[in-house]
Scaffold this active site. Structure first.
Site, PDB file in Angstrom:
ATOM      1  CG  HIS A 183       3.673   5.883   0.540  1.00 39.10           C
ATOM      2  ND1 HIS A 183       3.861   6.337   1.837  1.00 39.10           N
ATOM      3  CD2 HIS A 183       3.897   6.968  -0.265  1.00 39.10           C
ATOM      4  CE1 HIS A 183       4.178   7.615   1.814  1.00 39.10           C
ATOM      5  NE2 HIS A 183       4.203   8.021   0.556  1.00 39.10           N
ATOM      6  CG  ASP A 187       3.671   7.078  -7.771  1.00 42.20           C
ATOM      7  OD1 ASP A 187       4.116   8.244  -7.835  1.00 42.20           O
ATOM      8  OD2 ASP A 187       4.023   6.269  -6.889  1.00 42.20           O
TER       9      ASP A 187
END
Ligand code: CP
Length: 308
Positions: free
Chosen positions: A134, A225
């Site tokens: 990402h 996360d």
């Protein structure tokens, strides 16, 4: 062709230049209405396709707003509504889209889809997240750290939890921006060895530490996360929660980090799972600065892709 596919595939000088541009474009817009055009309108006359094969709030809105602020136009496409989701090849999709648009951003599952899109497109392609990486998120995170604390080079960044795609791009950034990186989590969720090797080869310290307290001690930045990523099966949820509960970022764990340590989470979060609300809304947290900086960092990435 300047695709933005991953942080480790982009030179250090180009990455640094994008961060500098992001900071400059952010400063130039300070206090302006969100809909006002950037004065130089670098994307005037440009059309950008934003393809989503997975859900998104930040990536979708920040790319869309960013293109519009730069004077361009967007079309947001859902992978399942395109022929791509009904058997048309990625290569043909890339060739066709390249006849209509000037830039493609794609959020997809397999990394191979992104790479095939880039191989066959005759316009730049940006990685808006795959199961493996990402990069746009971590460009925003590097920018956020440096805005708050100055150069990230030489700092200690600690990732707690699942060694997922966001963690992977942090490892790439460690190698490219020169910061030390500690992963803490269960061995079954370690980051990919290839990415650990990449960062180490670039000359930075990468540690794997099973004890979260030891890991976080002396940290300049603590990151986590969600415990279950978009590409993980729902059936993994209970096991993940049991495995990762000791790695929750809470006020007690943050006490072991440096006094001025920052806390980041790319969002969306499951509050009081991977991080407590006390930390997310507390004095170390810069989670909404990160979210805002997606806009500015991606505008810099798009400018770079299009040579603007
Ligand atoms: N952090 C992030 O990529 O958010 P979205 O999934 O909402 O785009």
């Amino acid at each position: 062709m300047k695709h933005f596919l991953d942080i480790h595939k982009t030179s250090q000088a180009e990455l640094r230049s994008m961060i500098d541009t992001a900071k400059a474009v952010k400063t130039a817009r300070q206090g302006q209405p969100k809909g006002m055009l950037d004065t130089d309108k670098p994307l005037d006359g440009h059309m950008v396709a934003l393809i989503f094969e997975k859900p998104s709030t930040r990536t979708r809105v920040s790319f869309d707003v960013g293109v519009r602020q730069m004077g361009g136009q967007t079309m947001v496409l859902s992978g399942k509504d395109m022929q791509l989701g009904h058997g048309e090849t990625i290569a043909d999709t890339a060739r066709v889209l390249s006849r209509y648009v000037d830039l493609i951003m794609i959020r997809t599952f397999e990394e191979e889809t992104l790479l095939e899109m880039a191989e066959h497109a005759s316009v730049p392609v940006i990685n808006g997240l795959t199961d493996r990486t990402h990069p746009c998120q971590i460009m925003a995170d590097v920018m956020t750290f440096e805005e708050q604390r100055g150069p990230i080079a030489g700092k200690k960044v600690v990732w707690s939890g699942d060694g997922n795609n966001v963690c992977a791009s942090f490892l790439h950034a460690a190698g490219q921006f020169g910061f030390d990186f500690t992963f803490t989590g269960p061995s079954t969720l370690d980051p990919e060895q290839e990415w650990v090797n990449f960062a180490r080869k670039q000359g930075v310290n990468v540690s794997i530490e099973r004890d979260p307290v030891k890991a976080v001690t002396g940290a300049d930045l603590v990151v986590t996360d969600t415990w279950v990523s978009m590409h993980d099966p729902e059936s993994a949820k209970e096991r993940r929660h049991n495995q990762l509960r000791p790695y929750q970022i809470n006020a007690e764990l943050m006490r072991h980090a440096n006094d001025d340590a920052l806390f980041m989470h790319c969002l969306p979060a499951h509050r009081n799972d991977e991080a407590t609300s006390e930390v997310m809304d507390g004095p170390h947290s810069v989670i909404f600065e990160e979210a805002e900086n997606r806009l500015h960092a991606q505008k810099a990435i798009m400018r770079w892709c299009l040579g603007k």
